[in-house]
Structure formats: C-alpha cells, structure tokens
Design an enzyme around this catalytic site. Structure first.
Site, PDB file in Angstrom:
ATOM      1  N   ASP A 104       0.850  -1.203   0.000  1.00 52.97           N
ATOM      2  CA  ASP A 104       0.000   0.000   0.000  1.00 52.97           C
ATOM      3  C   ASP A 104       0.876   1.241   0.000  1.00 52.97           C
ATOM      4  O   ASP A 104       2.080   1.175   0.297  1.00 52.97           O
ATOM      5  CB  ASP A 104      -0.908  -0.007   1.260  1.00 52.97           C
ATOM      6  CG  ASP A 104      -2.194   0.794   1.067  1.00 52.97           C
ATOM      7  OD1 ASP A 104      -2.101   2.012   0.806  1.00 52.97           O
ATOM      8  OD2 ASP A 104      -3.282   0.206   1.185  1.00 52.97           O
TER       9      ASP A 104
ATOM     10  N   ASP B  83       2.960   1.045  -5.136  1.00 50.17           N
ATOM     11  CA  ASP B  83       2.108   1.917  -5.942  1.00 50.17           C
ATOM     12  C   ASP B  83       1.661   1.099  -7.137  1.00 50.17           C
ATOM     13  O   ASP B  83       2.462   0.801  -8.040  1.00 50.17           O
ATOM     14  CB  ASP B  83       2.875   3.168  -6.385  1.00 50.17           C
ATOM     15  CG  ASP B  83       1.981   4.102  -7.203  1.00 50.17           C
ATOM     16  OD1 ASP B  83       0.889   3.670  -7.646  1.00 50.17           O
ATOM     17  OD2 ASP B  83       2.374   5.264  -7.406  1.00 50.17           O
ATOM     18  N   VAL B  84       0.389   0.742  -7.163  1.00 47.59           N
ATOM     19  CA  VAL B  84      -0.086  -0.220  -8.174  1.00 47.59           C
ATOM     20  C   VAL B  84      -0.039   0.331  -9.593  1.00 47.59           C
ATOM     21  O   VAL B  84      -0.197  -0.421 -10.554  1.00 47.59           O
ATOM     22  CB  VAL B  84      -1.523  -0.722  -7.876  1.00 47.59           C
ATOM     23  CG1 VAL B  84      -1.573  -1.488  -6.571  1.00 47.59           C
ATOM     24  CG2 VAL B  84      -2.543   0.423  -7.895  1.00 47.59           C
TER      25      VAL B  84
ATOM     26  N   TYR C  87     -15.193   5.578 -12.611  1.00 49.11           N
ATOM     27  CA  TYR C  87     -15.238   4.417 -11.703  1.00 49.11           C
ATOM     28  C   TYR C  87     -15.949   3.258 -12.402  1.00 49.11           C
ATOM     29  O   TYR C  87     -15.468   2.122 -12.393  1.00 49.11           O
ATOM     30  CB  TYR C  87     -15.940   4.800 -10.399  1.00 49.11           C
ATOM     31  CG  TYR C  87     -15.814   3.759  -9.303  1.00 49.11           C
ATOM     32  CD1 TYR C  87     -14.627   3.608  -8.579  1.00 49.11           C
ATOM     33  CD2 TYR C  87     -16.871   2.912  -8.983  1.00 49.11           C
ATOM     34  CE1 TYR C  87     -14.510   2.661  -7.576  1.00 49.11           C
ATOM     35  CE2 TYR C  87     -16.755   1.963  -7.973  1.00 49.11           C
ATOM     36  CZ  TYR C  87     -15.582   1.838  -7.275  1.00 49.11           C
ATOM     37  OH  TYR C  87     -15.459   0.888  -6.280  1.00 49.11           O
TER      38      TYR C  87
ATOM     39  N   THR D 215     -16.189   1.558   4.620  1.00 48.57           N
ATOM     40  CA  THR D 215     -14.737   1.819   4.586  1.00 48.57           C
ATOM     41  C   THR D 215     -14.552   3.304   4.295  1.00 48.57           C
ATOM     42  O   THR D 215     -15.512   3.986   3.927  1.00 48.57           O
ATOM     43  CB  THR D 215     -14.025   1.017   3.462  1.00 48.57           C
ATOM     44  OG1 THR D 215     -14.310   1.661   2.207  1.00 48.57           O
ATOM     45  CG2 THR D 215     -14.449  -0.432   3.406  1.00 48.57           C
TER      46      THR D 215
HETATM   47  N1  LIG Z   1     -16.192   0.184   0.161  1.00 47.95           N
HETATM   48  C1  LIG Z   1     -17.071  -0.046  -0.807  1.00 47.95           C
HETATM   49  O1  LIG Z   1     -18.267   0.242  -0.668  1.00 47.95           O
HETATM   50  C2  LIG Z   1     -16.632  -0.700  -2.093  1.00 47.95           C
HETATM   51  C3  LIG Z   1     -17.618  -1.083  -2.997  1.00 47.95           C
HETATM   52  C4  LIG Z   1     -17.236  -1.677  -4.193  1.00 47.95           C
HETATM   53  C5  LIG Z   1     -15.908  -1.912  -4.468  1.00 47.95           C
HETATM   54  N2  LIG Z   1     -14.962  -1.506  -3.569  1.00 47.95           N
HETATM   55  C6  LIG Z   1     -13.572  -1.743  -3.920  1.00 47.95           C
HETATM   56  O2  LIG Z   1     -12.892  -2.385  -2.863  1.00 47.95           O
HETATM   57  C7  LIG Z   1     -11.507  -2.069  -2.928  1.00 47.95           C
HETATM   58  C8  LIG Z   1     -11.005  -1.658  -1.547  1.00 47.95           C
HETATM   59  O3  LIG Z   1     -11.629  -0.426  -1.216  1.00 47.95           O
HETATM   60  P1  LIG Z   1     -12.008  -0.005   0.277  1.00 47.95           P
HETATM   61  O4  LIG Z   1     -13.458   0.247   0.290  1.00 47.95           O
HETATM   62  O5  LIG Z   1     -11.422  -0.935   1.252  1.00 47.95           O
HETATM   63  O6  LIG Z   1     -11.325   1.446   0.330  1.00 47.95           O
HETATM   64  P2  LIG Z   1     -10.149   2.033   1.238  1.00 47.95           P
HETATM   65  O7  LIG Z   1     -10.017   3.445   0.796  1.00 47.95           O
HETATM   66  O8  LIG Z   1     -10.414   1.744   2.671  1.00 47.95           O
HETATM   67  O9  LIG Z   1      -8.881   1.185   0.780  1.00 47.95           O
HETATM   68  C9  LIG Z   1      -8.265   1.340  -0.467  1.00 47.95           C
HETATM   69  C10 LIG Z   1      -6.767   1.185  -0.274  1.00 47.95           C
HETATM   70  O10 LIG Z   1      -6.138   1.301  -1.562  1.00 47.95           O
HETATM   71  C11 LIG Z   1      -4.929   2.012  -1.371  1.00 47.95           C
HETATM   72  N3  LIG Z   1      -4.473   2.617  -2.617  1.00 47.95           N
HETATM   73  C12 LIG Z   1      -5.005   3.657  -3.316  1.00 47.95           C
HETATM   74  N4  LIG Z   1      -4.230   3.952  -4.369  1.00 47.95           N
HETATM   75  C13 LIG Z   1      -3.195   3.083  -4.347  1.00 47.95           C
HETATM   76  C14 LIG Z   1      -2.050   2.869  -5.174  1.00 47.95           C
HETATM   77  N5  LIG Z   1      -1.816   3.659  -6.247  1.00 47.95           N
HETATM   78  N6  LIG Z   1      -1.203   1.883  -4.871  1.00 47.95           N
HETATM   79  C15 LIG Z   1      -1.413   1.089  -3.792  1.00 47.95           C
HETATM   80  N7  LIG Z   1      -2.457   1.236  -2.955  1.00 47.95           N
HETATM   81  C16 LIG Z   1      -3.341   2.228  -3.242  1.00 47.95           C
HETATM   82  C17 LIG Z   1      -5.295   3.075  -0.343  1.00 47.95           C
HETATM   83  O11 LIG Z   1      -4.129   3.623   0.276  1.00 47.95           O
HETATM   84  C18 LIG Z   1      -6.165   2.297   0.615  1.00 47.95           C
HETATM   85  O12 LIG Z   1      -5.416   1.716   1.671  1.00 47.95           O
HETATM   86  C19 LIG Z   1     -11.371  -0.988  -4.004  1.00 47.95           C
HETATM   87  O13 LIG Z   1     -10.926  -1.562  -5.211  1.00 47.95           O
HETATM   88  C20 LIG Z   1     -12.774  -0.473  -4.154  1.00 47.95           C
HETATM   89  O14 LIG Z   1     -13.035   0.101  -5.414  1.00 47.95           O
HETATM   90  C21 LIG Z   1     -15.281  -0.914  -2.391  1.00 47.95           C
END
Ligand SMILES: NC(=O)c1ccc[n+]([C@@H]2O[C@H](COP(=O)([O-])OP(=O)(O)OC[C@H]3O[C@@H](n4cnc5c(N)ncnc54)[C@H](O)[C@@H]3O)[C@@H](O)[C@H]2O)c1
Length: 250
Positions: free
Chosen positions: A38, A64-65, A156, A191
C-alpha cells in the site's frame, strides 16, 4: 488460527485500509503468510502489528499499483521474504464522483491508472511467480458499479467494468496452467473510500439495499478467502456479488 490457507503466500494491494486490511487479517488467521502492499505505510504497519499480535505473519511494503517497477519490487520482496507467491489480491482502488460532463481527463486517467491498469500490472508481474507455484489464485476486486451504471461516476464504472472482463479473460488464459482468476463485486461496504457522506446520502444508500444495512469489510474478505483457498479449486472466471441483495433488484 485456522488452516484454510495453510502454505499460501498472499500479496494484497491496498491492504492498509478497509476491505484489503480485512483480507490481510483473515488470510493470516487462516494460515497464509501475507504481504501488505500500500501507499499508506503507517496504516499498513498497524495491520501487520494486529496480524502479528494474533500469531500470524505479515510483511509490509510500499506498493504503488500504477507503476510496474513498484509491482516488480513487491513480488521480489515477497519471494525473498516468504519463498514463493501463490495468491494475488488486486484490491487497491479509489473512487471519486463525476459524470461524463463533470469528470476531467486528469480524474479519468488517475482512476484508470489505479483501478484498471493496477490490476493488469499486478497480474502481469505476479504471473511468473504464480505459475511457479503450480496452484495459484488471483482475486480481483471490482464493484457492483462494474455491473450496472449510475449517473455520476463515469470513470469508476469504466475501470470496474474493465476489471470484470479482464478477470474473465485472464481466467481463460491461465485455466490450464494452474492459476485461477475470480472476481468479487462488493456492494456498499463501510470503509473510508467514499469519504464523508451526509446522513441523507447514508439513508438513501441503505434504502437501496434489500438487507437494509451496508456491509462490513470482513463480508468481502470471507468471499476472497474462499476464492483464494483450495476449497475453490474448480472455480475460475467466476463472479461473486456480495451486496446485501442490491444487485438482485438492479
Ligand atoms: N467500500 C465499498 O463500498 C466498495 C464497494 C465496491 C468496491 N470496492 C472496492 O474495494 C476495494 C477496496 O476499497 P475499500 O473500500 O477498502 O477502500 P479504502 O479506501 O479503505 O482502501 C483502499 C486502499 O487502496 C490504497 N491505494 C489507493 N491507491 C493506491 C495505489 N496507487 N497503490 C497502492 N495502494 C493504493 C489506499 O491507500 C487504501 O489503503 C477498491 O478496489 C474499491 O473500489 C469498495
């Protein structure tokens, strides 16, 4: 400690927070050695500390992805620390609102770089090590927004729709070569990704979910655990919706 992932070594992107952190904690609890990749290194270290306190093993690295070099370093560090890589979870993602009229090219490019190019690079760069393991799994995290549209999140939707089809395509590419590729579609999960939402927005979200509540990050982590485990050894190219029933009525 359980043993559903005994012998597995999992690299999870975006595992410092939310759904990724829940996956890291649950995977470690089930016997996997976990690498937390992360940008948020302090939060990642907190997740690793929780895992260690519960008797598990985790390694933290800055990932960094959007950068191939960063993925290459992460895969190398994983193998050097734990000897191999069996499991990749492409979880890192961002969200910002904006329809076709409101989204900027800069916003679009950022979203696509993290949410779409990130999983592509992750798969591409992890594949050689996953192939070596002979029995590997990739879990990609898409979104319900990869399955249907809404008026105010064009980039998105685009990036998450791409993750859906990339998962199917990669599943076919590696079906005979020991790597299963499956995709999870979370609904609304509690989240930090959405930022601050008003009580009215919160009420509107809950009203659209048949079960009446948002999900917990562990609701998604349990799905990922199953798909990453050998219990899912005959499952590839699958799409698992975890959403409190939202998609059933969409
Ligand atoms: N929370 C929801 O309602 C929801 C719904 C559908 C899908 N998602 C998906 O679930 C996944 C996780 O999201 P979450 O809800 O836990 O959000 P979150 O913001 O809690 O976690 C996302 C993480 O990704 C990391 N990140 C962002 N850019 C990055 C990069 N360039 N390199 C490495 N890490 C990076 C952030 O630092 C963070 O720790 C995401 O792909 C999101 O799109 C979430």
């Amino acid at each position: 400690m359980g043993d559903r992932l005994k012998g597995k070594v999992a690299l999870i992107s975006g595992a410092a927070s939310g759904i990724g952190a829940a996956q890291a904690i649950l995977f470690a609890r089930e016997g996997a050695k976990v690498v937390i990749g992360d940008l948020q290194e302090t939060m990642a270290a907190d997740v690793a500390a929780k895992i260690a306190a519960a008797g598990g093993e985790a390694h933290v690295l800055r990932l960094d992805v959007t950068h191939a070099d960063s993925w290459a370093a992460a895969v190398k560090a994983t193998v050097s620390r734990f000897g191999r890589l069996t499991t990749l979870v492409n979880n890192a993602g961002i969200f910002h609102p904006g329809g076709v009229e409101g989204e900027t090219l800069e916003g679009w490019n950022k979203m696509v770089a993290i949410n779409q190019t990130g999983p592509f690079l992750g798969m591409k760069i992890a594949i050689p090590e996953l192939l070596k393991s002979g029995n590997a799994a990739i879990v990609n995290i898409s979104s319900l927004y990869g399955l249907f549209g809404s008026p105010n999140a064009i980039s998105y939707h685009a990036s998450k729709g791409a993750v859906r089809v990339m998962g199917r395509a990669a599943a076919l590419e590696f079906a005979k070569r020991g790597i299963r590729v499956n995709t999870i579609f979370p609904g609304q999960i509690k989240t930090p990704i959405l930022g601050d939402i008003t009580p009215e927005q919160d009420a509107a979200i809950k009203a659209s979910i048949p079960m009446g509540t948002v999900g917990d990050p562990f609701d998604i982590a349990h799905g990922a655990l199953f798909l990453a485990s050998d219990e899912a050894k005959y499952i590839t190219g699958a799409e698992l919706v975890i959403d409190g029933g939202w998609y059933a009525g969409a």
